[in-house]
Design an enzyme around this catalytic site. Structure first.
Site, PDB file in Angstrom:
ATOM      1  N   GLY A 113      -1.507  -9.398  -6.199  1.00 21.70           N
ATOM      2  CA  GLY A 113      -2.861 -10.078  -6.704  1.00 21.70           C
ATOM      3  C   GLY A 113      -3.002  -9.803  -5.353  1.00 21.70           C
ATOM      4  O   GLY A 113      -2.464  -9.925  -4.640  1.00 21.70           O
ATOM      5  N   LYS A 114      -4.679 -10.221  -5.085  1.00 19.17           N
ATOM      6  CA  LYS A 114      -4.817 -11.100  -3.770  1.00 19.17           C
ATOM      7  C   LYS A 114      -4.440 -11.686  -2.946  1.00 19.17           C
ATOM      8  O   LYS A 114      -3.600 -11.751  -2.125  1.00 19.17           O
ATOM      9  CB  LYS A 114      -6.147 -11.242  -3.520  1.00 19.17           C
ATOM     10  CG  LYS A 114      -7.138  -9.922  -3.507  1.00 19.17           C
ATOM     11  CD  LYS A 114      -8.855 -10.635  -3.755  1.00 19.17           C
ATOM     12  CE  LYS A 114      -9.518  -8.686  -4.595  1.00 19.17           C
ATOM     13  NZ  LYS A 114     -10.933  -9.612  -4.546  1.00 19.17           N
TER      14      LYS A 114
END
Ligand code: GLU
Length: 482
Positions: free
Chosen positions: A251-252
């Protein structure tokens, strides 16, 4: 064999995260391997999540990566291909036509229930710990659909589903996996669930290749294929890309950057493609470096692994270095255009190319260029503290080192040393070792520092050839008298 057609169907909801690129690459390989077509379709029906400019970014990135699509938007507001339009918002009448087919078969109904009523039903089910299925609460006499109410798919006959996935194998789901679900929203636009099935069919898509997050909705899609009497395409769901430390989806927060960030940091598209293609796929050999052409030749879905692949940025960096090494000097020169520092930009093309030839093997990204090249364009500041970085040199008195530099200066000032010839420089350096009886690590180490005052630098003969005699001597002198 049928003509193979695959697609990449991004939603223009933001930047292209590296994980999404695999959903473009794999279908591209499959289409090209089979001499078929690769389609770009923009799934823009979720107006709340729509981000202006996101489509341009998608097109820009695909072009940069070297992924060529045969049909779809081209980036100037027009589209190519004869299965369009390729934006879902421009295909409303196609969805209405197919929705009407379901209404006519008694397999879709207008849903006039308010969201408050629906929430209450769900809350009641939760309170009594029972599974909530909308189909058990269908409104009794649904009004005629006016296009402004949600249209729901009606599960007329719940059945078990079995299907094959090219990556995940044989899968199945029980009859409660499909409930009545919305196919057209109150804004008149279709849901993804409905739209992609209509589009894939009308666009002749033979292989649906996408992320594994869509597997749980497969029973819904299968119900729709059956109800619409549309043949099922081939399915392949790709496992998640995992964060570098292991178990969860990238994820980010784990540094999942946009592809543009990597581009700006000096990664080559060849390395990105190579790296992403090999996240969870290999050809069964030890080969590490694959060109796009080789990937098209060798890629097959049956060698995509089922478990998630770890995103290893160190490997990407290594691959990038390998790809930089493979570039011709002219090609590298072109790609470095935006990466020179101020002094590098002022240098002539010949000077810049000469520097590149010397630093190419050490570059891991194009952005390494300033730190690897700055001392060729400007005289570095003398910094004796750096000597501490070398254990051997740190043990010597500074006066010893300066006296070695004096000897080097005398030797290199001799006209017999040809500074345009690395061999001649190397010979002079070797003689210097013999004459002083000094160890190479000390003698060459201190000259290297005097010339660059950098922790890492290319070989001495190359560095000296590039600097020329005058500059070499001036730097040695600056070190001696500092
Ligand atoms: N629009 C979907 C997404 O961006 C595409 C899913 C698919 O490939 O079918 O995730």
């Amino acid at each position: 064999m049928t003509n193979v057609r695959t697609r990449f169907a991004p939603s223009p909801t933001g930047y292209i995260h590296v994980g999404n690129v695999r959903s473009a690459l794999y279908p591209y390989f499959i289409a090209k391997h089979n001499h078929g077509q690769f389609i770009l379709r923009i799934e823009d029906t979720d107006r709340k999540r729509f981000v202006p400019g996101a489509e341009d970014l998608i097109i820009d990135i695909l072009k940069w990566l070297g992924i060529e699509w045969d049909e779809g938007p081209v980036g100037d507001g027009t589209e190519k291909g004869d299965h369009g339009p390729y934006h879902q918002t421009a295909r409303r009448e196609h969805y209405i036509k197919w929705a009407q087919k379901l209404i006519d078969k008694g397999m879709a109904y207008a849903d006039s229930r308010s969201s408050e009523e629906l929430e209450k039903l769900q809350a009641d089910a939760k309170a009594s710990h029972s599974l909530f299925l909308y189909r058990h609460h269908r409104p009794e006499n649904p009004p005629e659909w006016d296009g402004h109410m949600p249209l729901r798919f009606k599960v007329t006959e719940p059945v078990d589903y079995h299907w094959h996935d090219e990556v995940m194998g044989d899968l199945s789901a029980g009859r409660d996996a499909v409930d009545d679900f919305i196919i057209i929203k109150s804004d008149g636009l279709p849901t993804y669930n409905f739209a992609h099935i209509v589009d894939d069919y009308e666009m002749g898509v033979t292989h649906v290749i996408r992320g594994q997050e869509y597997i749980s909705s497969m029973p819904k899609y299968l119900a729709l294929y059956d109800a619409l009497e549309i043949p099922r395409p081939i399915f392949a769901h790709l496992p998640h890309i995992l964060a570098p430390n292991g178990h969860k989806k990238l994820g980010k927060r784990d540094g999942a950057k946009s592809v543009t960030e990597y581009r700006d940091e000096g990664y080559l598209p060849e390395a990105m493609v190579n790296f992403l293609a090999c996240l969870g796929w290999n050809d069964g050999t030890e080969q590490d470096i694959f060109t796009m052409k080789e990937l098209i030749e060798k890629f097959s879905l049956d060698r995509v692994q089922r478990s998630g692949a770890r995103f290893d940025e160190k490997r990407l960096l290594w691959l990038n270095g390998q790809w930089i090494k493979r570039l011709s000097l002219d090609d590298l020169y072109k790609r470095c255009a935006n990466f020179w520092d101020e002094n590098g930009r002022k240098a002539s093309e010949d000077q810049r190319k000469a520097v590149l030839a010397v630093v190419q093997d050490r570059m891991k990204t194009l952005a390494d260029l300033p730190s690897l090249s700055e001392y060729f364009f400007t005289r570095p500041e003398v910094n004796w503290d750096l000597i501490q970085a070398s254990k051997q040199l740190a043990k010597r008195e500074r006066s010893d080192l300066t006296s070695l530099l004096k000897k080097a200066e005398t030797k290199l000032a001799d006209e017999s040393v040809d500074f345009s010839d690395e061999e001649s420089i190397q010979n002079a350096l070797n003689e210097l070792l013999e004459e002083t009886g000094e160890k190479p690590v000390i003698m060459f180490g201190i000259i290297r520092f005097a010339l660059t005052w950098a922790r890492f630098s290319p070989g001495l003969p190359e560095t000296m050839r590039l600097l020329g005699r005058d500059e070499t001597l001036a730097r040695i002198e600056a070190a001696i008298y500092s």
